[in-house]
Design a protein around this motif. Structure first.
Motif, mmCIF file in Angstrom:
data_model
loop_
_atom_site.group_PDB
_atom_site.id
_atom_site.type_symbol
_atom_site.label_atom_id
_atom_site.label_comp_id
_atom_site.label_asym_id
_atom_site.label_seq_id
_atom_site.Cartn_x
_atom_site.Cartn_y
_atom_site.Cartn_z
ATOM 1 N N ALA A 78 37.404 50.694 42.013
ATOM 2 C CA ALA A 78 36.697 51.548 41.067
ATOM 3 C C ALA A 78 37.678 52.094 40.033
ATOM 4 C CB ALA A 78 36.019 52.689 41.817
ATOM 5 N N GLY A 79 37.198 52.227 38.819
ATOM 6 C CA GLY A 79 38.019 52.855 37.787
ATOM 7 C C GLY A 79 38.996 51.887 37.149
ATOM 8 N N ARG A 80 39.798 52.426 36.231
ATOM 9 C CA ARG A 80 40.766 51.581 35.543
ATOM 10 C C ARG A 80 42.008 51.438 36.405
ATOM 11 N NH1 ARG A 80 42.302 49.000 32.991
ATOM 12 N NH2 ARG A 80 43.112 49.482 30.955
ATOM 13 N N SER A 81 42.163 50.283 37.026
ATOM 14 C CA SER A 81 43.289 50.082 37.930
ATOM 15 C C SER A 81 44.214 49.009 37.360
ATOM 16 C CB SER A 81 42.781 49.640 39.297
ATOM 17 O OG SER A 81 42.001 48.476 39.144
ATOM 18 N N TYR A 82 45.362 48.870 38.007
ATOM 19 C CA TYR A 82 46.268 47.791 37.635
ATOM 20 C C TYR A 82 45.594 46.441 37.832
ATOM 21 C CZ TYR A 82 50.269 50.938 37.311
ATOM 22 O OH TYR A 82 51.143 51.912 36.934
ATOM 23 N N ALA A 83 44.722 46.370 38.834
ATOM 24 C CA ALA A 83 44.047 45.103 39.114
ATOM 25 C C ALA A 83 43.242 44.642 37.896
ATOM 26 C CB ALA A 83 43.148 45.246 40.330
ATOM 27 N N VAL A 84 42.601 45.598 37.210
ATOM 28 C CA VAL A 84 41.816 45.242 36.022
ATOM 29 C C VAL A 84 42.736 44.682 34.942
ATOM 30 C CG1 VAL A 84 40.406 46.177 34.157
ATOM 31 C CG2 VAL A 84 39.987 46.902 36.506
ATOM 32 N N ASP A 85 43.874 45.357 34.715
ATOM 33 C CA ASP A 85 44.831 44.863 33.724
ATOM 34 C C ASP A 85 45.330 43.475 34.090
ATOM 35 O OD1 ASP A 85 44.814 47.109 32.051
ATOM 36 O OD2 ASP A 85 46.104 48.193 33.441
ATOM 37 N N LEU A 86 45.582 43.302 35.375
ATOM 38 C CA LEU A 86 46.107 42.021 35.855
ATOM 39 C C LEU A 86 45.135 40.882 35.553
ATOM 40 C CD1 LEU A 86 48.239 40.452 37.462
ATOM 41 C CD2 LEU A 86 47.078 41.146 39.556
ATOM 42 N N VAL A 87 43.848 41.084 35.873
ATOM 43 C CA VAL A 87 42.912 39.973 35.659
ATOM 44 C C VAL A 87 42.616 39.786 34.168
ATOM 45 C CG1 VAL A 87 41.917 40.172 37.964
ATOM 46 C CG2 VAL A 87 40.784 41.303 36.062
ATOM 47 N N LEU A 88 42.656 40.880 33.383
ATOM 48 C CA LEU A 88 42.462 40.713 31.934
ATOM 49 C C LEU A 88 43.606 39.882 31.362
ATOM 50 C CD1 LEU A 88 41.244 44.232 30.753
ATOM 51 C CD2 LEU A 88 39.999 42.075 30.564
ATOM 52 N N GLU A 89 44.809 40.155 31.824
ATOM 53 C CA GLU A 89 45.960 39.409 31.329
ATOM 54 C C GLU A 89 45.908 37.949 31.797
ATOM 55 O OE1 GLU A 89 49.117 41.870 30.910
ATOM 56 O OE2 GLU A 89 50.493 40.327 30.193
ATOM 57 N N ALA A 90 45.511 37.751 33.051
ATOM 58 C CA ALA A 90 45.449 36.385 33.587
ATOM 59 C C ALA A 90 44.388 35.568 32.863
ATOM 60 C CB ALA A 90 45.170 36.413 35.087
ATOM 61 N N THR A 91 43.203 36.169 32.640
ATOM 62 C CA THR A 91 42.123 35.385 32.025
ATOM 63 C C THR A 91 42.370 35.133 30.543
ATOM 64 O OG1 THR A 91 40.884 37.447 31.821
ATOM 65 C CG2 THR A 91 40.273 35.994 33.636
ATOM 66 N N ALA A 92 43.315 35.858 29.948
ATOM 67 C CA ALA A 92 43.649 35.588 28.539
ATOM 68 C C ALA A 92 44.598 34.400 28.422
ATOM 69 C CB ALA A 92 44.285 36.823 27.907
ATOM 70 N N ARG A 93 45.139 33.938 29.538
ATOM 71 C CA ARG A 93 46.095 32.832 29.485
ATOM 72 C C ARG A 93 45.380 31.511 29.187
ATOM 73 N NH1 ARG A 93 51.134 33.770 31.796
ATOM 74 N NH2 ARG A 93 51.310 31.570 32.301
ATOM 75 N N PRO A 94 46.058 30.602 28.461
ATOM 76 C CA PRO A 94 45.376 29.363 28.037
ATOM 77 C C PRO A 94 44.876 28.514 29.207
ATOM 78 C CG PRO A 94 47.755 29.278 27.562
ATOM 79 C CD PRO A 94 47.430 30.696 27.920
ATOM 80 N N GLU A 95 45.582 28.543 30.354
ATOM 81 C CA GLU A 95 45.150 27.652 31.435
ATOM 82 C C GLU A 95 43.830 28.083 32.060
ATOM 83 O OE1 GLU A 95 48.037 29.371 31.435
ATOM 84 O OE2 GLU A 95 48.617 30.016 33.458
ATOM 85 N N LEU A 96 43.382 29.313 31.761
ATOM 86 C CA LEU A 96 42.092 29.729 32.309
ATOM 87 C C LEU A 96 40.968 29.624 31.271
ATOM 88 C CD1 LEU A 96 42.751 32.751 34.696
ATOM 89 C CD2 LEU A 96 42.721 30.320 35.164
ATOM 90 N N ALA A 97 41.302 29.081 30.091
ATOM 91 C CA ALA A 97 40.301 29.027 29.015
ATOM 92 C C ALA A 97 39.091 28.177 29.417
ATOM 93 C CB ALA A 97 40.947 28.486 27.747
ATOM 94 N N ALA A 98 39.304 27.158 30.246
ATOM 95 C CA ALA A 98 38.194 26.271 30.604
ATOM 96 C C ALA A 98 37.286 26.865 31.679
ATOM 97 C CB ALA A 98 38.737 24.923 31.082
ATOM 98 N N LEU A 99 37.747 27.930 32.332
ATOM 99 C CA LEU A 99 36.944 28.535 33.392
ATOM 100 C C LEU A 99 35.971 29.564 32.803
ATOM 101 C CD1 LEU A 99 39.268 27.352 35.150
ATOM 102 C CD2 LEU A 99 39.031 29.360 36.589
#
Lengths: 306, 332
Positions: free
Chosen positions: A140-161
């Motif tokens: 719940a709330g703004r956690s490091y986990a949220v930042d982590l997945v936002l950063e991961a999903t911005a990476r080019p290798e996840l663009a197709a997902l």
């Protein structure tokens, strides 16, 4: 497909709804992975009734995957759960697997080091090779986990997902405001995503809302006994709808509405039709709401840009 | 830098000061490359160019097999020893990736264990001179070391070849040369192996024993051979892993899913055709690689009957495909 489940406040029923949604998808034949990214207090193990992961596992959970670079355990709920519902899953013709990637017992939040987003992307890629659906339960709330997945999903290798977000909130004025802040606020998802290279418009188009513990006047006739009470509830419900519409959280973005179910208030667990028709301890409307939410995940018309 | 190719498979080095390896350990992971189409030969070579300037090995027949240069990982850890005894492992692990027919990716980590050449840890320079060799400090019984390695389900405690082979898979799958689209959802299969290495009489052949563990997609192989057989044993395990993955994928993923699809009136043709066109042609037992490999493979076949099982599964797939042609599902 990656589904990120988040909420601003705790106690919204995010995890119990997420687990039930995952179970419905597995029932329909998909291979489903449930990732407990609530590093501070892992709960999915308890909801799936996996004793060895009740409050997270002793070693090789997702927390250690990031902080200690170990492999992450995959617990097939059909083998590791004490729940009859989950143990019976493989016996249902055409059902898929439901696998839990648990958190660690002595986890805790951690700050993101430079290699973690790539490692996170690697995990999502690996799971996508094996699973039709990955549900990522964020705390719940703004956690490091949220930042982590936002950063991961911005990476080019996840663009197709395909990545989609579900924001869970209770049906009250304060919870609606809080959920709105979580997405649109200064420190919200969209701003944080934009800083990491997401297009805020596209990101917003991948966000939908789930209302939880909503009092359903048709189901809860016993608890609403006086006419004045019913009238007030209906009028207030209308007010909340108007508020949600104004905040761009209205019907078009509503992925699901989970009715208040007394059973789930006391026992957060995966329920199936036998709890409704056999034991009669859960409401049919609740199971139906989980089923509808699960169906919405892959309803492309629902997720088209607004 | 343009990738260069040779026709040679690199093997692990032999320790420089004459100590013969006693044991060989390894782990192979097998999965599908995360790319919608199969990779062309040149794309496969480029993908395997993990170390710029080092040669990528490529063989075109009977199946196209492209192998990356060996990667070196330094380790200094306690060994997980079964029953009694302790040991410390210091040295380097070798790992490489293999692409077969532009579709299948394998990550292999392997190492040869020898007795230590000194009572204490030596300078890294010493260990780096013998890539792929680990010296064991202490004198645990080799059988206990072998059992400890093979039976440890959470290898993070000891010599963690699992992480090393997993890492090489992760790195290749993350490459920007791939489109990261999953062509078919399947698992990653793990083969963990250990070999007892001892000088053999001239006519002796290497031997093999295979057990399936309770963990899904996990096989354990025990081998015997002479120290010079190690490259052959590594290759055998990779070939076993590839064929085992093919059989599991067809038998446990594609056929049941197609049967469910047909029962639920959904179209199963995509995955059936994928199996027939992309996977079935990869079934190519490595018996052409010499009499020792042939003997190992036939010993394995005589107990598992893998080739017959695979033939039966491909026949089943053709049946399912024909059924769908005759009576297409309603949601076609």
């Amino acid at each position: 497909m990656l589904i990120f489940a988040t909420s601003d406040k705790g106690g919204t029923g995010r995890s119990v709804t997420g687990c039930n949604m995952a179970y419905r998808r597995a029932l329909q034949g998909e291979a489903v992975a449930y990732l407990d990214f609530d590093f501070g207090s892992p709960t999915a193990g308890a909801i799936f009734d996996v004793p060895e992961a009740e409050r997270g596992v002793d070693a090789s959970g997702l927390h250690s995957y990031f902080t200690r670079h170990t492999e992450s355990q995959q617990l097939d709920t059909a083998l590791h759960s004490d729940s009859d519902t989950l143990r019976d899953l493989p016996r249902i013709s055409g059902a898929g697997r439901l696998v839990l990637l648990p958190g660690d017992k002595d986890g805790g939040e951690f700050s993101i080091s430079a290699d973690m987003p790539a490692r996170c992307a690697q995990l999502f890629l690996r799971l996508d090779r094996e699973f039709d659906l990955c549900v990522v339960d964020l705390s719940a709330g703004r956690s490091y986990a949220v930042d982590l997945v936002l950063e991961a999903t911005a990476r080019p290798e996840l663009a197709a997902l395909t990545s989609r977000w579900l924001v869970f909130h209770r049906w009250t004025k304060q919870h609606i405001l809080a959920a709105h802040g979580l997405v649109f606020g200064e420190r919200g998802l969209l701003k944080a995503g934009e800083r990491r290279g997401h297009d805020p418009q596209r990101l917003n188009n991948s966000v939908r809302y789930v209302r939880t513990a909503v009092v359903d006047l048709c189901v809860d006739q016993e608890s609403v006994t006086r006419p004045a009470q019913g009238a007030w509830l209906r009028a207030y419900d209308q007010k909340l709808r108007e508020q949600a519409d104004k905040l761009r959280m209205g019907r078009a973005r509503l992925a699901g509405q989970i009715p208040f179910d007394p059973m789930l208030q006391w026992s957060e667990q995966v329920i199936d039709d036998s709890d409704v028709s056999g034991l009669k301890i859960a409401n049919q409307a609740t199971v139906q709401a989980f089923e509808d939410l699960a169906a919405k995940l892959s309803d492309e018309r629902f997720w088209e840009g607004l | 830098m343009s990738p260069s190719t040779t026709e040679r498979d690199g093997g692990p080095a032999v320790p420089d000061d004459g100590a013969q390896p006693l044991l060989g350990f390894g782990e192979v992971r097998t999965c599908l490359i995360q790319n919608l189409a199969g990779l062309s030969p040149s794309a496969s070579v480029a993908l395997m160019q993990l170390t710029p300037g080092s040669p990528v090995s490529k063989v075109d027949r009977p199946t196209r097999r492209v192998v990356s240069p060996e990667q070196v990982t330094g380790v200094d850890c306690r060994l997980h020893v079964a029953r009694e005894g302790r040991g410390r492992a210091i040295g380097t692990v070798l790992s490489h990736a293999v692409v077969t027919n532009g579709r299948i990716l394998q990550g292999t980590a392997h190492v040869a264990l020898t007795s230590a050449t000194a009572k204490e840890r030596r300078e890294w320079r010493h260990y780096l001179r013998q890539p792929g060799v680990i010296e064991v400090l202490g004198s645990p019984n080799p059988h206990n070391v072998m059992d400890g390695y093979l039976t440890d389900v959470s290898p993070a405690r000891g010599l963690d070849l699992a992480s090393i082979s997993d890492r090489i898979i992760g790195e290749v799958q993350q490459s920007n040369r791939l489109d990261h689209t999953t062509a078919l959802r399947t698992g990653t299969a793990v083969v963990r192996w250990a070999a007892t290495l001892a000088p053999q009489p001239p006519q002796a052949k290497p031997t093999v024993g295979i057990t399936k563990s309770d963990v899904p997609n996990f096989h354990v192989i025990r081998l015997n051979g002479s120290p010079e057989d190690l490259p052959l044993l590594i290759r055998f395990c990779e070939e076993f892993a590839l064929h085992e993955w093919l059989l599991t994928t067809v038998q446990d993923v594609i056929v049941p899913r197609a049967e469910t699809d047909i029962a639920r009136d959904r179209d199963p043709l995509d995955s059936l055709l994928f199996a027939l066109n992309e996977l079935a042609p990869l079934w190519m037992p490595p018996t052409h690689l010499g009499p020792d490999m042939k003997a190992l493979w036939e010993a394995m076949e005589s107990r598992t009957h893998y080739s017959r099982l695979f033939e039966r599964q491909t026949a089943r797939i053709r049946d399912l495909r024909d059924q769908v042609k005759i009576r297409p599902p309603r949601r076609y």
